[in-house]
Motif scaffolding. Structure first.
Motif, PDB file in Angstrom:
ATOM      1  N   HIS A   1       1.203  -1.590   0.081  1.00  0.00           N
ATOM      2  CA  HIS A   1      -0.006   0.065  -0.120  1.00  0.00           C
ATOM      3  C   HIS A   1       0.938   0.800  -0.097  1.00  0.00           C
ATOM      4  CE1 HIS A   1      -3.829  -1.452   0.392  1.00  0.00           C
ATOM      5  NE2 HIS A   1      -3.838  -2.486   1.143  1.00  0.00           N
TER       6      HIS A   1
ATOM      7  N   LYS B   1       0.714   4.551  -2.990  1.00  0.00           N
ATOM      8  CA  LYS B   1       0.570   5.697  -2.479  1.00  0.00           C
ATOM      9  C   LYS B   1       2.071   6.143  -3.041  1.00  0.00           C
ATOM     10  CE  LYS B   1      -2.364   4.862   1.926  1.00  0.00           C
ATOM     11  NZ  LYS B   1      -2.670   4.503   3.582  1.00  0.00           N
TER      12      LYS B   1
ATOM     13  N   SER C   1     -10.174  -1.599  -0.739  1.00  0.00           N
ATOM     14  CA  SER C   1      -8.584  -1.197   0.548  1.00  0.00           C
ATOM     15  C   SER C   1      -7.199  -0.270  -0.259  1.00  0.00           C
ATOM     16  CB  SER C   1      -7.909  -2.358   1.394  1.00  0.00           C
ATOM     17  OG  SER C   1      -7.305  -2.662   0.798  1.00  0.00           O
TER      18      SER C   1
ATOM     19  N   GLY D   1      -7.199   3.511  -0.123  1.00  0.00           N
ATOM     20  CA  GLY D   1      -6.744   4.395   1.242  1.00  0.00           C
ATOM     21  C   GLY D   1      -7.727   4.882   1.627  1.00  0.00           C
ATOM     22  N   GLU D   2      -6.773   6.015   1.443  1.00  0.00           N
ATOM     23  CA  GLU D   2      -8.381   7.447   2.293  1.00  0.00           C
ATOM     24  C   GLU D   2      -8.186   8.480   0.964  1.00  0.00           C
ATOM     25  OE1 GLU D   2      -6.773   8.944   6.541  1.00  0.00           O
ATOM     26  OE2 GLU D   2      -6.585   6.974   6.867  1.00  0.00           O
ATOM     27  N   GLY D   3      -8.458   7.970   0.117  1.00  0.00           N
ATOM     28  CA  GLY D   3      -8.995   9.127  -1.470  1.00  0.00           C
ATOM     29  C   GLY D   3      -6.870   9.090  -1.748  1.00  0.00           C
ATOM     30  N   ASP D   4      -5.952   8.346  -0.816  1.00  0.00           N
ATOM     31  CA  ASP D   4      -4.776   8.694  -1.242  1.00  0.00           C
ATOM     32  C   ASP D   4      -3.947   7.849  -2.137  1.00  0.00           C
ATOM     33  OD1 ASP D   4      -4.553   7.292   0.972  1.00  0.00           O
ATOM     34  OD2 ASP D   4      -2.948   7.844   1.690  1.00  0.00           O
ATOM     35  N   GLU D   5      -4.192   6.838  -2.417  1.00  0.00           N
ATOM     36  CA  GLU D   5      -4.098   5.662  -3.207  1.00  0.00           C
ATOM     37  C   GLU D   5      -4.243   5.318  -4.297  1.00  0.00           C
ATOM     38  OE1 GLU D   5      -2.842   1.226  -1.942  1.00  0.00           O
ATOM     39  OE2 GLU D   5      -3.602   2.502  -0.139  1.00  0.00           O
TER      40      GLU D   5
ATOM     41  N   PRO E   1     -14.202   6.614  -1.751  1.00  0.00           N
ATOM     42  CA  PRO E   1     -13.646   7.956  -1.375  1.00  0.00           C
ATOM     43  C   PRO E   1     -13.585   9.126  -2.160  1.00  0.00           C
ATOM     44  CG  PRO E   1     -11.945   6.261  -0.200  1.00  0.00           C
ATOM     45  CD  PRO E   1     -13.007   5.699  -1.838  1.00  0.00           C
TER      46      PRO E   1
END
Length: 339
Positions: free
Chosen positions: A257, A261, A289, A292-296, A332
């Motif tokens: 991950h 990123k 997954s 990410g939190e919108g960062d992947e 996200p």
């Protein structure tokens, strides 16, 4: 060396530190700046105006030789066919691996920076890109056993002698998640004697060692080269298996991950509007997954949709399709499903 924006550069430095240790982080960050300068001596930092995609976007997936004409390079034939018939209905063309390869329908790449001469040239690829956005495969988990990289490993030449994962054949690898039933380790001869290398998918597809920072930088260079050749979407093939750590399942590891990123930081920094798509045919929670939190990844495949859609058509009921869709959480912000 170009001056990169400080905040994203610090974020990238943090990712490098988590992957390779604080001691190497500063030097590797400077190395990245040098690499970036080779491709973007005067970068433009602003994102393109408007949305990166909408409901009108249509992606066509094709091999480079699916349309043929005698006496003409297949990619040239494909370009003429697309321009004549599909320019008003398709926005993006995903040309499946068009590099020299040795097996697995192109997913055992011999040379990442060349177009298969049986298909055409980079000029042919760029010609398609004149009328369509392009998607390329970044086949980064493994490389062909016939590649220069692996042949150099077999004779002990740097830097490639450190590009692969050697494991003693009696090592307990029972925790490793396997996508195929072929042997996980494959023997090969080297100047130091017989060695066993990690081969997740086949003996011809030798896994690369991303714990070696030189492998990461090799693929950062390839990623930027593909963008330079016109790629708007980069499909990260078999990405879930990227990082190996004996004693773990070797799938979806935190380091994997972190690499995705890091790639996201790079494209957002140097090529805003370029999109990352992860190919992770996994249970839904594991699949998403990779947002990410919108960062992947910007995009992940929605693997559940095609069989549910076919079921609805076959049996004349949308009951299960509707039930599934109504319970599906939104991705996200800045992310979407492909399919």
């Amino acid at each position: 060396m170009i001056i990169l924006p400080q905040e994203p550069l610090e974020r990238l430095r943090g990712r490098i530190a988590r992957l390779y240790g604080e001691t190497l982080a500063e030097r590797l960050t400077r190395r990245f700046a040098l690499l970036a300068g080779r491709y973007h001596p005067e970068p433009e930092w602003e994102r393109p105006e408007g949305p990166l995609w909408d409901e009108t976007d249509v992606v066509l997936i094709t091999y480079g030789d699916m349309v043929r004409r005698e006496g003409e390079r297949p990619l040239r034939t494909l370009q003429r066919f697309l321009k004549r018939h599909l320019v008003d209905s398709v926005t993006t063309v995903h040309i499946l691996p068009f590099f020299p390869y040795s097996s697995d329908d192109g997913f055992s790449v011999i040379d990442y920076r060349q177009v298969n001469r049986d298909l055409g040239t980079w000029d042919d690829v760029r010609a398609i890109g004149a009328d369509f956005d392009l998607m390329f495969d970044l086949v980064l988990n493994h490389v062909s056993s016939q590649s220069e990289w692996f042949r150099n490993y077999q004779v002990g030449l740097a830097p490639h002698r450190h590009y692969f994962i050697e494991v003693e054949p009696d090592t307990d690898l029972s925790m490793v998640v396997r996508p195929r039933t072929t042997p996980l380790l494959t023997p090969t001869h080297t100047p130091g004697g017989e060695r066993w290398v990690w081969t997740t998918f086949s003996a011809d597809q030798v896994d690369l060692n991303f714990a070696n920072q030189d492998v990461l930088f090799e693929f950062l260079d390839i990623l930027l080269y593909y963008i330079e050749q016109g790629a708007r979407i980069l499909r990260l093939d078999a990405i879930a298996y990227l990082w190996k750590q004996i004693g773990t399942p070797c799938i979806n590891l935190p380091q994997t991950h972190e690499v995705v990123k890091l790639f996201r930081d790079v494209v957002d920094m140097l090529a805003p509007g370029t999109l990352l798509l992860t190919e992770t045919n996994l249970p839904h929670a594991e699949n998403i997954s990779y947002f990410g939190e919108g960062d992947e990844a910007h995009m992940v495949y929605q693997f559940s949709l095609p069989p549910l859609l076919l079921h609805a058509i076959q049996f004349g009921t949308t009951r299960y399709l509707t039930q599934w869709a109504s319970q599906l959480p939104a991705p996200p912000a800045g992310c979407t499903f492909l399919n």
